[in-house]
Write a protein that holds these residues in place. Structure first.
Motif, short mmCIF file in Angstrom:
data_model
loop_
_atom_site.label_atom_id
_atom_site.label_comp_id
_atom_site.label_asym_id
_atom_site.label_seq_id
_atom_site.Cartn_x
_atom_site.Cartn_y
_atom_site.Cartn_z
N ILE A 1 -40.68 -17.22 -27.27
CA ILE A 1 -40.69 -16.47 -27.97
C ILE A 1 -40.15 -16.39 -28.88
N HIS B 1 -39.39 -14.67 -32.60
CA HIS B 1 -40.16 -13.34 -32.95
C HIS B 1 -39.43 -13.38 -34.82
N ALA C 1 -49.63 -16.78 -31.63
CA ALA C 1 -49.30 -15.32 -32.96
C ALA C 1 -50.04 -14.58 -33.35
N GLU D 1 -44.68 -11.90 -19.71
CA GLU D 1 -43.85 -11.95 -22.17
C GLU D 1 -43.86 -11.13 -22.74
N THR D 2 -43.81 -10.59 -23.21
CA THR D 2 -44.25 -9.73 -24.64
C THR D 2 -43.86 -9.88 -26.19
N LEU D 3 -44.88 -9.80 -26.85
CA LEU D 3 -44.40 -10.34 -28.10
C LEU D 3 -45.25 -8.87 -28.77
N ASP E 1 -45.50 -11.54 -33.93
CA ASP E 1 -44.63 -13.14 -33.32
C ASP E 1 -45.24 -14.18 -32.72
N ALA F 1 -44.92 -17.43 -30.07
CA ALA F 1 -44.63 -18.43 -28.31
C ALA F 1 -45.06 -19.03 -28.18
#
Length: 232
Positions: A4, A6, A189, A200-202, A206, A208
């Motif tokens: 990720i 950020h 994105a 997985e958190t976006l 953000d 990845a």
């Protein structure tokens, strides 16, 4: 593997008319661990003030895709092409052996774009430019191929690379799946909203970097607009 990136950790560049964030090394931002991802070389998150923009400048040997998130971008180039691409639509400039272009925000509002550069599979070709409107309803709840150099993606804008640029919108709670072939790299994105990608958190804006994941399950935590590149 899902790494990720950020939004607050991206490279930054700001002047009076441009506020830019860089997912990969670009301009004055250099991170040796972020030089690209597969054939993807540049992913810039640009905010362009009204009545301003990028004046004429040259490019060569790069596939440049502009995804407009808000507002509109007006293009003109040394081939005589002119066009206006609005939010949710895409333009492609294959720089080939060389082209000069300008990109302006002729609107009365802020324009936000993702500018994506992909390295071509072949060098020295004739440059070209094109843009396309993609019906927004066709992108609800799934990923749609917007630009591609892969066989079978006949409805997408062409690029000179074994790569795809995809876009989609998900309502909160909706999910979309994508199969990632062995050896390929995905970079995702968020233009807006928040999602999980294989748990997985976006958050908003953000990114990845994804590899060695056979399948991607993307679930919206809140209404989301997604752009993704799949490349070697």
């Amino acid at each position: 593997m899902i790494d990720i990136r950020h939004f607050e950790d991206l490279g930054a560049f700001r002047i009076d008319w441009l506020n830019a964030k860089h997912h990969f090394s670009f301009g004055s931002f250099h991170n040796p661990k972020r030089m690209g991802w597969g054939a993807l070389r540049v992913w810039n998150d640009d905010e362009i003030q009204p009545g301003t923009g990028f004046p004429p400048h040259p490019h060569a040997e790069m596939e440049i895709i502009t995804y407009v998130r808000d507002g509109a971008i007006t293009h003109q180039d040394s081939l005589g092409n002119k066009g206006r691409t609005v939010a949710g639509d895409v333009q492609v400039m294959s720089a080939g052996k060389g082209i000069r272009h300008a990109e302006y925000n002729r609107e009365s509002e802020l324009t936000r774009i993702f500018q994506i550069w992909i390295m071509p599979d072949e060098r020295g070709g004739e440059p070209f430019w094109d843009s396309r409107s993609f019906p927004k309803d066709d992108r609800a709840g799934e990923l749609v191929v917007l630009a591609s150099g892969r066989k079978g993606d006949d409805d997408a804008l062409p690029i000179r690379a074994d790569a795809r640029v995809l876009g989609g919108t998900l309502k909160a709670g909706q999910s979309a799946s994508y199969a990632l072939e062995p050896g390929r790299h995905a970079y995702l994105a968020l233009a807006k909203g928040a999602v999980t990608v294989n748990d997985e958190t976006l958050g908003p804006r953000d990114g990845a970097a994804i590899v060695d994941e056979a399948s991607l399950e993307i679930t919206a935590i809140e209404d989301a607009e997604i752009v993704m590149v799949d490349s070697l």
